[in-house]
Structures are given as C-alpha cells and as structure tokens.
Design a protein around this motif. Sequence first.
Motif, mmCIF file in Angstrom:
data_model
loop_
_atom_site.group_PDB
_atom_site.id
_atom_site.type_symbol
_atom_site.label_atom_id
_atom_site.label_comp_id
_atom_site.label_asym_id
_atom_site.label_seq_id
_atom_site.Cartn_x
_atom_site.Cartn_y
_atom_site.Cartn_z
ATOM 1 N N UNK A 14 0.820 -1.219 0.000
ATOM 2 C CA UNK A 14 0.000 0.000 0.000
ATOM 3 C C UNK A 14 0.857 1.274 0.000
ATOM 4 N N UNK A 15 1.910 1.270 -0.815
ATOM 5 C CA UNK A 15 2.802 2.423 -0.954
ATOM 6 C C UNK A 15 3.746 2.143 -2.122
ATOM 7 N N UNK A 16 4.419 3.188 -2.616
ATOM 8 C CA UNK A 16 5.422 3.028 -3.665
ATOM 9 C C UNK A 16 6.771 2.736 -3.008
ATOM 10 N N UNK A 67 10.277 4.980 0.362
ATOM 11 C CA UNK A 67 8.838 4.731 0.403
ATOM 12 C C UNK A 67 8.100 6.022 0.085
ATOM 13 N N UNK A 68 7.129 5.958 -0.804
ATOM 14 C CA UNK A 68 6.310 7.127 -1.129
ATOM 15 C C UNK A 68 4.850 6.829 -0.806
ATOM 16 N N UNK A 69 4.263 7.740 -0.025
ATOM 17 C CA UNK A 69 2.860 7.609 0.379
ATOM 18 C C UNK A 69 2.061 8.690 -0.335
ATOM 19 N N UNK A 98 0.175 3.332 3.542
ATOM 20 C CA UNK A 98 0.679 3.158 4.907
ATOM 21 C C UNK A 98 1.737 2.068 4.954
ATOM 22 N N UNK A 99 2.326 1.910 6.152
ATOM 23 C CA UNK A 99 3.205 0.789 6.458
ATOM 24 C C UNK A 99 2.812 0.295 7.844
ATOM 25 N N UNK A 100 2.741 -1.014 8.014
ATOM 26 C CA UNK A 100 2.287 -1.576 9.277
ATOM 27 C C UNK A 100 3.431 -1.651 10.290
ATOM 28 N N UNK A 112 2.403 10.442 10.787
ATOM 29 C CA UNK A 112 2.461 9.959 12.169
ATOM 30 C C UNK A 112 3.259 8.654 12.190
ATOM 31 N N UNK A 113 4.199 8.574 13.095
ATOM 32 C CA UNK A 113 5.105 7.434 13.236
ATOM 33 C C UNK A 113 4.878 6.836 14.614
#
Length: 222
Positions: A85-87, A142-144, A150-152, A177-178
């Motif tokens: 769910x991201x590049x 990573x591109x959002x 997102x990233x889990x 948000x991290x």
Amino acid sequence: MSDHNLPAAIVPKPEEKTASKKRKFTPADVSSTPPLDSRYFSGFYSPNVATELFQKLDREIHYLPRDDPLLLYRSQFHAEKIPLPRDKAFYGHVDAAGHFPAYRYEKKSQTRVPPVQPWTPTLQSIVTDLLTGWRPNHCVVNQYHDGSDYITYHCDKDWDICPGSPVLTVSFGEARVFLLDTIAHLQKIKKRIPHEKTPPLRFTLEHGSLFELGWDTNHAYK
C-alpha cells in the motif's frame, strides 16, 4: 517505521565528525520521548532546503510497480500475497562490477532481492549529510500518496545490517504519524493475552526531519 529507511555500515564515531550547517542536533518537542538509543531531529533540513530536496527526489526516483512479485506481501487479513500500500524503490552503493548491498526483507533463506539502483545525485547528497558516525550504503525509498497509503508495525531485519548500526529515516512532504510499540505488547494483543493497555509512542515526522532508530530500539519495538 516509515519513509526513507537507510541500513548503514560503520565509520568513525559521531563526535569525530563536524556537524553540517543544515543539522539541528537538539531533539524536537514531540508527544513521546524516543526510546532507548533512538533520537528524533526536527529541522534536520531547513524548510527551503527540504522542499528543494523533495522536488529533486520526485524527479529522480523510479519506483517499482506495486504488484512486482518481489514486493508482494502476506497480510494477516489475506490468504494470498497482495500489493504494497505504498510506492517503493531501492538505492545504494553499486560498484563498477554491478555488485550492491543486498537486504533480505522476508526471510533469512531469501535468495532473490529487489534490484538496487545506484545513488541518485540527491540521494548521494543526503547520504553525505548523514555521516554522523555511520555511512549508509543502502536505501529504501517509500512514497505515500495519501492517507490510504501506509506501512504496518514491523521490525527491520538485522541479518544484513552491521551490528549496532541504526536505521535512519529522513522525511519529506506532508507530515506522517510514526508509531512505536513494544514487541511484547503487540504480541499480547495478537494472542489476546490479558494485559495492561498502553498507548504506542507517537511522533510526527515533519518535512525535513530525521529519525534515528537505534539498534536496541529495533529489537524491542515495532
């Protein structure tokens, strides 16, 4: 953990390097204090410099297709592997013979890894700015696109990272948000073991900021 993760290799200790004028080595005011051996630096790059770098990266970075077989992952909610769910793109030090630092993401026995492209001029510039005790030789970009990307929760595998080295995250663009939570707490949630509920550590990774995820943090948190 998100954005530009940079597994690194050892060079002299931080105090042996002279800080760049772009750096601000005072941890920013955040809603949580970075745990263990991690640090967060707001304004690592000034807003103007960060925007310039962001625009250059947007022109230089070539992302792999989200449905590339090497990027598919298995979600706990899906039986089959699904697209990220991201590049995502991979860059690093590539020598004259075409050799590059491999980083295994799925399992230790993994024999195929995504190809690593040589540093772009802008990535090389950022790597130079990050010489504060560690010399990054591999980068995951990573591109959002929006809030749906997102990233889990995850840990960066340490099979191919020099022992004791940090993972550096440089963020550009909209703030993200991290979250960090202890592995022990997340395991109790997953296994539905009764436990005292505690909120995760929360950070806002601002435009031009740097988060240094320490070795010990990477082994205790996701």
